[in-house]
Design a protein around this motif. Structure first.
Motif, PDB file in Angstrom:
ATOM      1  N   LEU A   1       0.845  -1.188   0.000  1.00 51.20           N
ATOM      2  CA  LEU A   1       0.000   0.000   0.000  1.00 51.20           C
ATOM      3  C   LEU A   1       0.882   1.240   0.000  1.00 51.20           C
ATOM      4  N   ILE A   2       0.747   2.063  -1.041  1.00 50.19           N
ATOM      5  CA  ILE A   2       1.471   3.336  -1.107  1.00 50.19           C
ATOM      6  C   ILE A   2       0.445   4.450  -0.920  1.00 50.19           C
ATOM      7  N   GLU A   3       0.473   5.079   0.240  1.00 51.13           N
ATOM      8  CA  GLU A   3      -0.525   6.085   0.625  1.00 51.13           C
ATOM      9  C   GLU A   3       0.135   7.057   1.595  1.00 51.13           C
TER      10      GLU A   3
ATOM     11  N   VAL B   1       0.866  -7.233   4.675  1.00 51.34           N
ATOM     12  CA  VAL B   1       0.808  -5.893   4.126  1.00 51.34           C
ATOM     13  C   VAL B   1       2.094  -5.133   4.429  1.00 51.34           C
ATOM     14  N   ARG B   2       2.639  -4.464   3.426  1.00 48.73           N
ATOM     15  CA  ARG B   2       3.738  -3.520   3.597  1.00 48.73           C
ATOM     16  C   ARG B   2       3.218  -2.154   3.142  1.00 48.73           C
ATOM     17  N   THR B   3       3.622  -1.104   3.833  1.00 52.19           N
ATOM     18  CA  THR B   3       3.159   0.234   3.470  1.00 52.19           C
ATOM     19  C   THR B   3       4.332   1.144   3.139  1.00 52.19           C
ATOM     20  N   ALA B   4       4.033   2.187   2.373  1.00 50.59           N
ATOM     21  CA  ALA B   4       5.006   3.231   2.050  1.00 50.59           C
ATOM     22  C   ALA B   4       4.239   4.542   1.941  1.00 50.59           C
ATOM     23  N   ALA B   5       4.905   5.647   2.335  1.00 50.72           N
ATOM     24  CA  ALA B   5       4.244   6.948   2.354  1.00 50.72           C
ATOM     25  C   ALA B   5       4.579   7.806   1.145  1.00 50.72           C
TER      26      ALA B   5
END
Length: 226
Positions: A6-8, A28-32
């Motif tokens: 998820l890029i958010e 899940v992996r996230t990035a800003a």
């Protein structure tokens, strides 16, 4: 369960989606930021990308284009209401679907499964079939043109498989939305039109004068070499 990146950039949206998907069993992996997201794609190797359009630095459309240069990773865009122009640009850049924020976890989960089913269960039939200089291997999920393998995004592949399963039959945009994108409601025809344009650029000799995917004005699309 599919691994989701998820890029958010909005922390509250990012945390809400991450928590909801983790509760449903996803890793899940996230990035800003777009830059961090591109790095995470290489390190995390996700099964699907949830990509916000409005990102600081490299925006979502730029991320989508960079991903499509080397990968057919399924991409679902996240967009705010009213961002019609950005939606069209994102679809043209290679996104497979989009979700308007805010969205319930159930909606996001359903879209994830629908996109991934385009890879796993595209209406497979045995053997290789030929349409002019196109060769379609339904069992192997491979398409080639004049002997060269084509790199098709999941939505492009599913659309081509669906159209070629019934050559010369005309399908409305709503029929294609229901069968290819699994949107049972009155969906957004821009998904279909953008995917057709991308597909034409890959399979047609002259995309502006298509030989394979014909527009039937007022009705929809059909497949049939002229």
């Amino acid at each position: 369960m599919p691994r989701v990146l998820l890029i958010e950039d909005d922390p509250s949206v990012r945390e809400g989606i991450e928590l909801g998907l983790r509760r449903r069993g996803h890793e899940v992996r996230t990035a800003a930021t777009g830059e961090a997201g591109l790095t995470a794609i290489r390190e995390f190797l996700p099964d699907l990308l949830l990509l916000d359009l409005m990102l600081p630095g490299i925006n979502g459309v730029q991320v989508c284009r960079q991903v499509r240069e080397s990968s057919q990773l399924p991409i679902i865009m996240l967009t705010a209401r009213g961002d019609d122009f950005d939606v069209v640009v994102g679809l043209e850049a290679g996104a497979d679907d989009y979700i308007v924020k805010p969205a319930r976890t159930e909606v996001i989960e359903a879209r994830i499964r629908a996109v991934l089913r385009r890879i796993e269960d595209p209406g497979v039939r045995p053997a290789v079939e030929f349409h002019g200089d196109l060769a379609i291997d339904r069992a192997g999920l491979a398409v080639s043109k004049a002997g060269d393998r084509l790199a098709l995004a999941p939505s492009e592949l599913k659309l081509l498989l669906y159209l070629t399963a019934a050559p010369e039959q005309v399908f409305s945009r709503q029929q294609l939305l229901e069968q290819v994108w699994e949107h049972s409601y009155h969906g957004d025809a821009r998904l279909v039109d953008a995917c057709v344009r991308r597909l034409r650029h890959k399979i047609e000799d002259v995309p502006g004068s298509p030989r394979y995917i014909q527009t039937m004005r007022g009705f929809g699309y059909r497949f049939g070499p002229l």
